[in-house]
Design an enzyme around this catalytic site. Structure first.
Site, PDB file in Angstrom:
ATOM      1  CE  LYS A  81      -3.796  -1.981   2.584  1.00 28.03           C
ATOM      2  NZ  LYS A  81      -4.879  -2.207   1.525  1.00 28.03           N
ATOM      3  CB  SER A  82       4.688   1.884   0.358  1.00 29.40           C
ATOM      4  OG  SER A  82       4.663   1.079   1.610  1.00 29.40           O
ATOM      5  CB  THR A 119       8.469  -4.159   2.813  1.00 32.64           C
ATOM      6  OG1 THR A 119       7.739  -4.860   3.719  1.00 32.64           O
ATOM      7  CG2 THR A 119       8.321  -4.429   1.232  1.00 32.64           C
ATOM      8  CE  LYS A 160      10.526  -3.968   7.261  1.00 28.36           C
ATOM      9  NZ  LYS A 160       9.652  -3.600   8.399  1.00 28.36           N
ATOM     10  CG  ASN A 211      11.111   1.293   7.876  1.00 25.35           C
ATOM     11  OD1 ASN A 211      11.931   1.963   8.219  1.00 25.35           O
ATOM     12  ND2 ASN A 211       9.847   1.394   8.228  1.00 25.35           N
ATOM     13  CG  ASP A 251       8.793  -0.821  10.873  1.00 25.04           C
ATOM     14  OD1 ASP A 251       7.909  -0.482  10.219  1.00 25.04           O
ATOM     15  OD2 ASP A 251       9.657  -1.799  10.473  1.00 25.04           O
ATOM     16  N   GLY A 277       5.792 -12.383  20.434  1.00 27.26           N
ATOM     17  CA  GLY A 277       6.611 -12.653  19.231  1.00 27.26           C
ATOM     18  C   GLY A 277       8.192 -12.028  19.678  1.00 27.26           C
ATOM     19  CB  ALA A 278      11.430 -13.294  19.906  1.00 29.27           C
ATOM     20  CB  THR A 337      10.809 -20.441  19.620  1.00 25.22           C
ATOM     21  OG1 THR A 337      10.393 -20.993  18.650  1.00 25.22           O
ATOM     22  CG2 THR A 337      12.342 -21.220  20.188  1.00 25.22           C
ATOM     23  CG  MET A 339       2.753  -5.042  15.182  1.00 25.81           C
ATOM     24  SD  MET A 339       4.546  -4.869  15.239  1.00 25.81           S
ATOM     25  CE  MET A 339       4.963  -4.586  16.691  1.00 25.81           C
TER      26      MET A 339
HETATM   27  P1  ATR Z   1       9.933 -11.862  11.491  1.00 23.15           P
HETATM   28  O1  ATR Z   1      11.361 -12.210  11.974  1.00 23.15           O
HETATM   29  O2  ATR Z   1       9.719 -11.116   9.825  1.00 23.15           O
HETATM   30  O3  ATR Z   1       8.892 -10.835  12.502  1.00 23.15           O
HETATM   31  P2  ATR Z   1       9.020 -14.638  11.405  1.00 23.15           P
HETATM   32  O4  ATR Z   1      10.714 -15.153  11.366  1.00 23.15           O
HETATM   33  O5  ATR Z   1       8.324 -15.257  10.629  1.00 23.15           O
HETATM   34  O6  ATR Z   1       8.999 -13.099  11.087  1.00 23.15           O
HETATM   35  O7  ATR Z   1       8.824 -14.812  13.129  1.00 23.15           O
HETATM   36  C1  ATR Z   1       7.628 -13.884  13.357  1.00 23.15           C
HETATM   37  C2  ATR Z   1       7.439 -14.353  14.676  1.00 23.15           C
HETATM   38  O8  ATR Z   1       5.996 -15.027  14.769  1.00 23.15           O
HETATM   39  C3  ATR Z   1       8.327 -15.445  15.558  1.00 23.15           C
HETATM   40  O9  ATR Z   1       8.488 -14.934  17.009  1.00 23.15           O
HETATM   41  C4  ATR Z   1       7.284 -16.735  15.606  1.00 23.15           C
HETATM   42  O10 ATR Z   1       7.922 -17.524  16.713  1.00 23.15           O
HETATM   43  P3  ATR Z   1       8.914 -18.634  16.667  1.00 23.15           P
HETATM   44  O11 ATR Z   1      10.359 -17.713  17.150  1.00 23.15           O
HETATM   45  O12 ATR Z   1       8.653 -19.637  17.786  1.00 23.15           O
HETATM   46  O13 ATR Z   1       9.142 -19.077  15.363  1.00 23.15           O
HETATM   47  C5  ATR Z   1       6.183 -16.112  15.542  1.00 23.15           C
HETATM   48  N1  ATR Z   1       5.285 -16.999  15.047  1.00 23.15           N
HETATM   49  C6  ATR Z   1       4.888 -17.362  13.778  1.00 23.15           C
HETATM   50  N2  ATR Z   1       4.160 -18.231  13.554  1.00 23.15           N
HETATM   51  C7  ATR Z   1       3.626 -18.506  14.766  1.00 23.15           C
HETATM   52  C8  ATR Z   1       2.628 -19.554  15.309  1.00 23.15           C
HETATM   53  N3  ATR Z   1       1.745 -20.102  14.455  1.00 23.15           N
HETATM   54  N4  ATR Z   1       2.080 -19.656  16.377  1.00 23.15           N
HETATM   55  C9  ATR Z   1       3.099 -18.829  17.338  1.00 23.15           C
HETATM   56  N5  ATR Z   1       4.143 -17.926  17.100  1.00 23.15           N
HETATM   57  C10 ATR Z   1       4.326 -18.111  15.625  1.00 23.15           C
END
Ligand code: ATR
Length: 277
Positions: free
Chosen positions: A16-17, A65, A69, A90, A105, A130-131, A156, A224
């Protein structure tokens, strides 16, 4: 001469940018062009070179994007502290042959939370789910708002713990970041004022195993991901929380990039409303 900008990604068709920046340019009377560029997954630097060389009109900057990044981070000769903290870039600016890298971001998320949604993280209990890259990009900006606590939880656990440790050491931060339990199970019985989903689970329609206690009745649940009613948003609504998707963040991070490039801050409310339609 028209200053040229672009967004570079793979895929890029959904972006959409170009529309957002065209609306900003029309609103602020700036003479710019903005295009979407699809780069090969191993061809980011070549795509930037080609964009810069492709026209006599000067290329002034680019948004970056998924999945580039980190490539943009390494390509930039100079980076802002917030880009350094995010480990990702970004927004690139091309300044007399020097490539400058920034990351808007986190600023975009904070502006959406505080200005558009009336949710100031100061003194609040904040949970970040998330991490991955999306989470990393917003940790420092969140910490600088002085929440009463910031908890990072991830499927994780080790990744969350590593991230928490890294940011807990930063002298600029007033508080510690704490990893919790194994995966999401350590969250049982906890309640937060603001829950931010930075996982990509919603993109796949996956449900996060979250306790319903998580969402305070006056709390805000923020995904997000934008443009879809994710399982996370449904869970939060069912628990009585207010919800928001990431459309506001998308527009606000673009507005911050526009400000870096043009020195003018566009009004975003009307544009967010237009894109929601
Ligand atoms: P990015 O690094 O670009 O943010 P990503 O590598 O897909 O994208 O990871 C995004 C986050 O979503 C991670 O924290 C991932 O958790 P893991 O570290 O355990 O992989 C989380 N994530 C993705 N799918 C998920 C799911 N079905 N349930 C829980 N967490 C999920």
């Amino acid at each position: 001469m028209t200053d040229r900008y672009a967004v570079i990604g793979n895929p890029i068709g959904h972006s959409k940018s170009p529309r957002i920046h065209a609306l900003f340019a029309a609103q602020t009377g700036q003479d710019i062009s903005y295009q979407a560029i699809l780069a090969e997954t191993d061809g980011f630097a070549a795509a930037i070179d080609a964009f810069i060389a492709s026209d006599v009109d000067p290329a002034r900057g680019a948004n970056v994007t998924v999945p580039f990044k980190e490539n943009a981070f390494h390509l930039a000769a100079q980076r802002t502290p917030r880009a350094e903290a995010a480990g990702a870039v970004n927004t690139l600016s091309f300044d007399h042959g020097v490539i400058l890298g920034d990351n808007t971001d986190g600023a975009g998320l904070l502006r959406d939370l505080k200005h558009n949604l009336g949710c100031d993280p100061a003194g609040r209990r904040v949970l970040l789910l998330g991490a991955g890259g999306a989470a990393r990009g917003v940790i420092l900006p969140l910490l600088l708002e002085n929440p009463s606590e910031l908890v990072i939880a991830n499927r994780t656990e080790e990744t969350a713990a590593r991230l928490a440790l890294e940011f807990a050491r930063r002298p600029a931060c007033a508080i510690d970041v704490k990893p919790e339990g194994t995966g999401f199970s350590g969250l049982a019985g906890r309640t937060f004022d603001l829950v931010i989903n930075a996982t990509s689970a919603g993109l796949k329609g996956a449900v996060l195993p979250l306790p319903t206690s998580l969402f305070g009745s006056h709390g805000l649940a923020y995904d997000m991901v934008y443009g879809r009613d994710t399982p996370f948003l449904k869970q939060a609504r069912a628990a009585g929380a207010r919800t928001a998707d990431g459309l506001g963040m998308l527009v606000e991070q673009a507005a911050e990039a526009f400000f870096i490039w043009r020195g003018v801050r566009p009004q975003t409310a009307a544009i967010i409303a237009t894109l929601k339609e």
